[in-house]
Design a protein around this motif. Sequence first.
Motif, PDB file in Angstrom:
ATOM      1  N   LYS A  39      32.491  37.455  30.180  1.00 19.73           N
ATOM      2  CA  LYS A  39      33.654  36.991  30.924  1.00 19.73           C
ATOM      3  C   LYS A  39      34.829  36.859  29.974  1.00 19.73           C
ATOM      4  N   PHE A  40      35.912  37.557  30.273  1.00 20.76           N
ATOM      5  CA  PHE A  40      37.082  37.564  29.399  1.00 20.76           C
ATOM      6  C   PHE A  40      38.217  36.823  30.076  1.00 20.76           C
ATOM      7  N   ARG A  41      38.668  35.743  29.456  1.00 16.96           N
ATOM      8  CA  ARG A  41      39.712  34.933  30.058  1.00 16.96           C
ATOM      9  C   ARG A  41      41.080  35.582  29.871  1.00 16.96           C
ATOM     10  N   ILE A  42      41.861  35.586  30.914  1.00 15.39           N
ATOM     11  CA  ILE A  42      43.215  36.112  30.857  1.00 15.39           C
ATOM     12  C   ILE A  42      44.175  34.932  30.784  1.00 15.39           C
ATOM     13  N   TYR A  43      45.102  34.979  29.854  1.00 17.82           N
ATOM     14  CA  TYR A  43      46.056  33.902  29.672  1.00 17.82           C
ATOM     15  C   TYR A  43      47.431  34.359  30.130  1.00 17.82           C
ATOM     16  N   HIS A  44      48.039  33.586  30.985  1.00 15.64           N
ATOM     17  CA  HIS A  44      49.381  33.887  31.455  1.00 15.64           C
ATOM     18  C   HIS A  44      50.365  32.986  30.728  1.00 15.64           C
ATOM     19  N   LEU A  45      51.301  33.586  30.040  1.00 14.39           N
ATOM     20  CA  LEU A  45      52.247  32.840  29.223  1.00 14.39           C
ATOM     21  C   LEU A  45      53.657  33.015  29.778  1.00 14.39           C
ATOM     22  N   HIS A  46      54.488  31.994  29.620  1.00 14.12           N
ATOM     23  CA  HIS A  46      55.820  32.025  30.195  1.00 14.12           C
ATOM     24  C   HIS A  46      56.865  31.752  29.125  1.00 14.12           C
ATOM     25  N   ARG A  47      57.878  32.572  29.083  1.00 11.52           N
ATOM     26  CA  ARG A  47      58.877  32.459  28.036  1.00 11.52           C
ATOM     27  C   ARG A  47      59.763  31.229  28.159  1.00 11.52           C
ATOM     28  N   SER A  48      59.815  30.592  29.325  1.00 15.08           N
ATOM     29  CA  SER A  48      60.731  29.482  29.516  1.00 15.08           C
ATOM     30  C   SER A  48      60.398  28.276  28.640  1.00 15.08           C
ATOM     31  N   TYR A  49      59.205  28.254  28.042  1.00 19.03           N
ATOM     32  CA  TYR A  49      58.838  27.128  27.186  1.00 19.03           C
ATOM     33  C   TYR A  49      59.583  27.145  25.857  1.00 19.03           C
ATOM     34  N   MET A  50      60.262  28.237  25.548  1.00 16.99           N
ATOM     35  CA  MET A  50      60.941  28.396  24.262  1.00 16.99           C
ATOM     36  C   MET A  50      59.964  28.116  23.118  1.00 16.99           C
ATOM     37  N   MET A  51      58.886  28.892  23.100  1.00 20.54           N
ATOM     38  CA  MET A  51      57.848  28.682  22.113  1.00 20.54           C
ATOM     39  C   MET A  51      57.750  29.885  21.204  1.00 20.54           C
TER      40      MET A  51
ATOM     41  N   ASP B 244      43.747  25.687  20.104  1.00 19.52           N
ATOM     42  CA  ASP B 244      43.869  26.394  21.380  1.00 19.52           C
ATOM     43  C   ASP B 244      44.181  27.868  21.174  1.00 19.52           C
ATOM     44  N   PHE B 245      45.070  28.136  20.235  1.00 18.57           N
ATOM     45  CA  PHE B 245      45.439  29.537  19.998  1.00 18.57           C
ATOM     46  C   PHE B 245      44.276  30.308  19.377  1.00 18.57           C
ATOM     47  N   THR B 246      43.504  29.644  18.529  1.00 14.93           N
ATOM     48  CA  THR B 246      42.318  30.280  17.960  1.00 14.93           C
ATOM     49  C   THR B 246      41.332  30.667  19.061  1.00 14.93           C
ATOM     50  N   ASN B 247      41.155  29.790  20.042  1.00 15.20           N
ATOM     51  CA  ASN B 247      40.282  30.121  21.173  1.00 15.20           C
ATOM     52  C   ASN B 247      40.806  31.333  21.933  1.00 15.20           C
ATOM     53  N   MET B 248      42.112  31.364  22.140  1.00 10.15           N
ATOM     54  CA  MET B 248      42.724  32.471  22.868  1.00 10.15           C
ATOM     55  C   MET B 248      42.527  33.799  22.143  1.00 10.15           C
ATOM     56  N   VAL B 249      42.855  33.805  20.861  1.00  8.99           N
ATOM     57  CA  VAL B 249      42.728  35.034  20.086  1.00  8.99           C
ATOM     58  C   VAL B 249      41.261  35.449  19.969  1.00  8.99           C
ATOM     59  N   SER B 250      40.373  34.473  19.820  1.00  9.13           N
ATOM     60  CA  SER B 250      38.947  34.781  19.668  1.00  9.13           C
ATOM     61  C   SER B 250      38.376  35.438  20.920  1.00  9.13           C
ATOM     62  N   ASP B 251      38.781  34.971  22.094  1.00  8.56           N
ATOM     63  CA  ASP B 251      38.342  35.628  23.326  1.00  8.56           C
ATOM     64  C   ASP B 251      38.769  37.092  23.339  1.00  8.56           C
ATOM     65  N   TRP B 252      39.985  37.328  22.897  1.00  9.42           N
ATOM     66  CA  TRP B 252      40.508  38.694  22.860  1.00  9.42           C
ATOM     67  C   TRP B 252      39.741  39.534  21.834  1.00  9.42           C
ATOM     68  N   LEU B 253      39.430  38.932  20.687  1.00 11.05           N
ATOM     69  CA  LEU B 253      38.688  39.658  19.663  1.00 11.05           C
ATOM     70  C   LEU B 253      37.301  40.049  20.157  1.00 11.05           C
TER      71      LEU B 253
ATOM     72  N   TYR C 107      36.524  40.728  23.121  1.00 12.20           N
ATOM     73  CA  TYR C 107      36.770  41.862  24.007  1.00 12.20           C
ATOM     74  C   TYR C 107      36.992  43.141  23.192  1.00 12.20           C
ATOM     75  N   LEU C 108      37.780  43.037  22.138  1.00 14.68           N
ATOM     76  CA  LEU C 108      38.074  44.213  21.317  1.00 14.68           C
ATOM     77  C   LEU C 108      36.827  44.742  20.610  1.00 14.68           C
ATOM     78  N   SER C 109      35.867  43.860  20.344  1.00 19.30           N
ATOM     79  CA  SER C 109      34.688  44.282  19.599  1.00 19.30           C
ATOM     80  C   SER C 109      33.828  45.280  20.370  1.00 19.30           C
ATOM     81  N   SER C 110      34.092  45.433  21.652  1.00 22.76           N
ATOM     82  CA  SER C 110      33.329  46.396  22.452  1.00 22.76           C
ATOM     83  C   SER C 110      33.855  47.817  22.291  1.00 22.76           C
ATOM     84  N   PHE C 111      34.985  47.963  21.594  1.00 18.87           N
ATOM     85  CA  PHE C 111      35.556  49.286  21.362  1.00 18.87           C
ATOM     86  C   PHE C 111      35.324  49.702  19.917  1.00 18.87           C
TER      87      PHE C 111
ATOM     88  N   LYS D 234      30.603  44.110  15.931  1.00 23.48           N
ATOM     89  CA  LYS D 234      30.219  44.115  17.342  1.00 23.48           C
ATOM     90  C   LYS D 234      29.757  42.738  17.773  1.00 23.48           C
ATOM     91  N   GLU D 235      30.058  42.402  19.012  1.00 17.06           N
ATOM     92  CA  GLU D 235      29.717  41.072  19.522  1.00 17.06           C
ATOM     93  C   GLU D 235      28.224  40.820  19.484  1.00 17.06           C
TER      94      GLU D 235
END
Length: 301
Positions: free
Chosen positions: A2-14, A230-239, A241-245, A297-298
């Motif tokens: 299960k790969f989590r999708i994160y929706h980010l919004h620019r209005s936070y000025m982050m 939190d950001f480490t969790n986000m990037v790690s989920d993506w990694l 996913y990438l490990s399957s390629f 590989k995962e």
Amino acid sequence: MKFRIYHLHRSYMMHRWLMPLPKHSSYRYLCMNSPKHSLSTLRNHHHHDHATRFMQPQLKKLSHITWCKPLTSDAAINAKDWERFIKDNTEVSLDHLTPEITLRLITPRCHLWSVPYSECEDAGVTDPYWAFYWPGGQALTRFLLDNPDFVRGKSVLDIGSGCGASAIGCKVAGAYRVMANDIDPVSIQAIKMNAALNHVTLETSTENFIGRHISDWDVILLGDMFYDNDFTNMVSDWLKYLSSFNTTVLIGDPGRFYLQSHPIKKQLTKVFEVELPEQSRLENNGLTQGFVWQLVKEKNL
């Protein structure tokens, strides 16, 4: 998986990948209660509270520093104004692990280094991270220059490129296509200037690639990206996913807690270790080593 999708919004000025500045952040406390803190003080504080990298800079006027004209959040970036600002507030430096690469950086000799933080905040330059050569990026770039076969003749995507050093290193090492990616347009301007200093041409992008399907790249680089839980969790989920390629993923990090303690570490193989130069140790609160990790590989984590 299960790969989590994160929706980010620019209005936070982050900054970076637009993560919010925590209300309990000690960085926020420093900003509000210690106006005499300088940019260099807060940069050293970064090792303890990585929220310092979340704020996206915008320029306003400050009488005794050479600033660009003010920009509103809706204004298009004027590349010439940013270029002038970067030239006036950085210096060309070779004082790092990769002296083969020339970079415009904020150093102790630059005025911004010691300007009280309250004045930087008034000017909107809360965190010009693109003007520093972070230790994970230094280790990663040193590794690529010493081991060019990892990128020679390949396509490379550098995520969160910052000053662009790793992307430039890939071009120097013989990569046929390199894209330097950072959501901050000021970083992109700095990257273009640094690329020109080193007589290389890079593609650039301000798109947010985290969480996206990008298997068409041979190599993906991430330097100094594990600076918050939190950001480490986000990037790690993506990694994961990438490990399957069949994409080679290389990570530069100076041993920060968030990566060392995360389950994703089980999918990483150390391929390089280097002692950081004295100036980098001073700038990064005593961090002494840089590491490069390769994603495998995962496994069952």
